[in-house]
Write a protein that holds these residues in place. Structure first.
Motif, PDB file in Angstrom:
ATOM      1  N   ALA A   1      26.426 -65.841  73.478  1.00 19.55           N
ATOM      2  CA  ALA A   1      25.271 -65.134  72.923  1.00 19.55           C
ATOM      3  C   ALA A   1      25.121 -63.768  73.579  1.00 19.55           C
ATOM      4  O   ALA A   1      25.315 -63.630  74.798  1.00 19.55           O
ATOM      5  CB  ALA A   1      24.008 -65.958  73.140  1.00 19.55           C
ATOM      6  N   PRO A   2      24.804 -62.720  72.795  1.00 17.59           N
ATOM      7  CA  PRO A   2      24.642 -61.376  73.379  1.00 17.59           C
ATOM      8  C   PRO A   2      23.643 -61.348  74.533  1.00 17.59           C
ATOM      9  O   PRO A   2      23.824 -60.599  75.497  1.00 17.59           O
ATOM     10  CB  PRO A   2      24.163 -60.536  72.190  1.00 17.59           C
ATOM     11  CG  PRO A   2      24.666 -61.256  70.991  1.00 17.59           C
ATOM     12  CD  PRO A   2      24.635 -62.710  71.332  1.00 17.59           C
ATOM     13  N   LEU A   3      22.606 -62.181  74.427  1.00 17.16           N
ATOM     14  CA  LEU A   3      21.581 -62.205  75.472  1.00 17.16           C
ATOM     15  C   LEU A   3      22.165 -62.620  76.821  1.00 17.16           C
ATOM     16  O   LEU A   3      21.778 -62.087  77.866  1.00 17.16           O
ATOM     17  CB  LEU A   3      20.469 -63.175  75.066  1.00 17.16           C
ATOM     18  CG  LEU A   3      19.166 -63.136  75.860  1.00 17.16           C
ATOM     19  CD1 LEU A   3      18.483 -61.785  75.698  1.00 17.16           C
ATOM     20  CD2 LEU A   3      18.235 -64.256  75.404  1.00 17.16           C
ATOM     21  N   ARG A   4      23.114 -63.567  76.803  1.00 16.13           N
ATOM     22  CA  ARG A   4      23.708 -64.047  78.052  1.00 16.13           C
ATOM     23  C   ARG A   4      24.885 -63.200  78.502  1.00 16.13           C
ATOM     24  O   ARG A   4      25.221 -63.182  79.687  1.00 16.13           O
ATOM     25  CB  ARG A   4      24.138 -65.511  77.888  1.00 16.13           C
ATOM     26  CG  ARG A   4      22.970 -66.477  77.731  1.00 16.13           C
ATOM     27  CD  ARG A   4      23.445 -67.907  77.581  1.00 16.13           C
ATOM     28  NE  ARG A   4      24.185 -68.344  78.760  1.00 16.13           N
ATOM     29  CZ  ARG A   4      24.893 -69.463  78.814  1.00 16.13           C
ATOM     30  NH1 ARG A   4      24.963 -70.259  77.748  1.00 16.13           N
ATOM     31  NH2 ARG A   4      25.533 -69.796  79.913  1.00 16.13           N
ATOM     32  N   ARG A   5      25.526 -62.504  77.579  1.00 19.59           N
ATOM     33  CA  ARG A   5      26.688 -61.677  77.921  1.00 19.59           C
ATOM     34  C   ARG A   5      26.290 -60.251  78.300  1.00 19.59           C
ATOM     35  O   ARG A   5      27.114 -59.497  78.819  1.00 19.59           O
ATOM     36  CB  ARG A   5      27.657 -61.639  76.739  1.00 19.59           C
ATOM     37  CG  ARG A   5      28.317 -62.980  76.448  1.00 19.59           C
ATOM     38  CD  ARG A   5      29.113 -62.922  75.147  1.00 19.59           C
ATOM     39  NE  ARG A   5      30.145 -61.892  75.198  1.00 19.59           N
ATOM     40  CZ  ARG A   5      31.362 -62.068  75.689  1.00 19.59           C
ATOM     41  NH1 ARG A   5      31.702 -63.250  76.173  1.00 19.59           N
ATOM     42  NH2 ARG A   5      32.249 -61.099  75.683  1.00 19.59           N
ATOM     43  N   SER A   6      25.054 -59.888  78.068  1.00 17.49           N
ATOM     44  CA  SER A   6      24.597 -58.523  78.352  1.00 17.49           C
ATOM     45  C   SER A   6      24.736 -58.181  79.837  1.00 17.49           C
ATOM     46  O   SER A   6      24.327 -58.961  80.702  1.00 17.49           O
ATOM     47  CB  SER A   6      23.132 -58.367  77.929  1.00 17.49           C
ATOM     48  OG  SER A   6      22.567 -57.190  78.452  1.00 17.49           O
TER      49      SER A   6
END
Length: 497
Positions: free
Chosen positions: A284-289
């Motif tokens: 998820a983008p939220l966790r990979r940010s």
């Protein structure tokens, strides 16, 4: 990890080398702290500034609670030039040391000019916090286990508290004899001493020509960065002061109800965000940010227990933070001189603090975590209540020494076991950013309330204020049975294994 092997001296790889290194890093971060907090409060008192305004100045200590905003920058980027010369972590430490020296030297000449005093105090807090961010990340990388953390944390806090006490004691004695300008210049000179020592450690760059170019580039970049940060701080400060004036906030304002409302907002925001975070897959983008990922990871791993953790860490040191704001004005009001306060903050506070730190560092390797945290809360409360006793005794040095010793011993012990607890919550993948967030949040609510301490004292008096601060430390005990059962959620790859 390669940065550690190249930039740290050979001695730092040994246990004793690490202890010496982190004693020095603690010294470099601790020396400026009292100069924008306790010593500044006494300086403002000497200039006739009221307790409510002095309380507002306590909000400067809020800045370290927002270090998570720039901690990812320190994890991701090098200081131009300094990074090539000393490595990432030490490069940031060297830049911050220059910021500490220039900010404190500037504070020496501000006198009763409150806006300028506030500007340079904020800059001093910012660069002091930057040293801590870089040093904390380096510490967690060097010592990933609790057994390794205990001695290094103790050495770091020894250095930190030695410097705090030396600065507080030395500044007050010099101020009593030669004035505040001389006091701030003397501590600024002492604050610069770690710079050449850290600079003498083995450079990251091995080519002589490369070293020279990197050092020159680093010095030029540092000057530019220091000026840009100062300009940005002045601009933001102007906006904040203008907004406060428009809102009618002044020396007689009772801001306590507003501050208490603000204190609830972080918990509301976390509760609303948690369901989405818990459902987020690994890609998820939220966790990979790069910016948000390290912080989201904390809530993904701990889930709704993160709210419990955050409530506990917010409360654990609240009593100490509140007491720090008004302890010196109280002692001064009883009738003690700056020199007497300085002597108490010297040998007495230093010895008591070091004993507390050493005992805490030793017990975390032998006792269960819950027991050390419980003892720390009780000792911190007793230290705060000692000021209630002091206020009702005739001025005598032994009274001042006993109250100061009790306060510093409890503060040292509680601080040590608390740092180890926070360090064990961190995911080793994001040491700098996650420790910055946890330690920042731990002091966010206490420092928000500390800004209203002057208003609180006007409402309940010194006795009520210090009785309350001690009771808040004791209240942390209610969380310990639940905190002890909290376990992090395993990562996806660990769960499959």
């Amino acid at each position: 990890m390669a940065d550690l092997a190249l930039s740290a001296p050979v001695a730092a790889r040994s246990q004793w080398g690490r202890l010496a290194l982190y004693g020095l890093l603690g010294f470099s971060a601790g020396l400026p702290f009292y100069m924008f907090s306790t010593v500044l409060a006494l300086r403002l008192t000497e200039h006739g500034v009221g307790l409510v305004v002095i309380g507002f100045f306590a909000w400067i200590t809020l800045l370290p609670t927002f270090k998570f905003l720039w901690a990812p920058v320190l994890d991701r980027y090098d200081v131009p030039g300094f990074g090539r010369f000393w490595g990432k972590r030490r490069g940031w430490i060297m830049l911050a040391q220059l910021g500490i020296f220039t900010s404190m030297a500037a504070m020496a000449f501000t006198g009763p000019d409150l806006p300028l005093t506030a500007l340079f105090a904020v800059l001093l807090a910012f660069w002091t916090t930057t040293v801590e961010v870089a040093a904390d990340a380096w510490r967690i990388e060097l010592a990933p286990t609790q057994d390794e953390q205990g001695p290094i944390v103790a050495a770091n806090i020894w250095g930190y508290r030695s410097a705090m006490v030396a600065a507080g004691s030395g500044a007050l004695i010099v101020a009593d004899d030669a004035g505040w300008t001389a006091a701030y210049l003397a501590i600024a000179a002492a604050a610069f001493l770690p710079f050449p020592i850290l600079a003498a450690m083995r450079p990251h760059s091995h080519s002589i020509q490369g070293r020279s170019q990197a050092l020159i580039q680093g010095l030029v970049a540092s000057a530019v960065i220091l000026l840009l940060v100062a300009a940005a701080t002045a601009a933001v400060g102007g906006v904040v002061l203008g907004a406060a004036a428009q809102a009618g906030i002044g020396p007689q304002s009772n801001v306590t109800p507003v501050v208490l409302g603000i204190c609830l907002l972080p918990f509301v925001a976390m509760a609303l965000a948690l369901p989405k975070i818990r459902r987020a897959p690994a890609d998820a983008p939220l966790r990979r940010s790069a910016a948000l990922g390290p912080y989201v990871d904390i809530f993904w791993r701990y889930g709704y227990a993160a709210l419990l953790i955050m409530a506990f860490v917010s409360l654990y040191r609240m009593g100490d933070v509140l007491a720090l704001t008004l302890s010196k004005p109280l002692v001064k009001s009883v009738g003690y001189s700056l020199t007497e306060i300085g002597i108490a903050d010297g040998a007495v506070a230093l010895t008591s603090s070091m004993v507390g730190v050493a005992l805490g560092g030793w017990l975390v390797t032998r006792w269960r975590q819950g027991w050390t945290l419980a003892l720390g809360a009780v000792l911190a409360a007793l230290g705060n209540w000692a000021f209630v006793w002091l206020a009702h005794e005739e001025p005598a040095r032994w009274v001042l020494y006993l109250a100061t010793g009790a306060d510093q011993f409890g503060n040292g012990f509680a601080g040590t076991v608390f740092v180890v607890y926070l360090s064990m919550l961190v995911n080793p993948r994001f040491p700098g950013a996650q420790y910055a967030l946890l330690s920042s949040f731990a002091f966010l609510l206490p420092r928000l309330l500390a800004g209203a301490s002057g208003s609180m004292e006007q409402a309940i008096g010194y006795d009520g204020f210090f009785l309350l601060s001690g009771a808040l430390s004791i209240a942390a005990l209610l969380f310990l049975p639940m905190i002890g059962r909290v376990k992090p959620r395993p990562a996806e790859d660990e769960a499959k294994a």
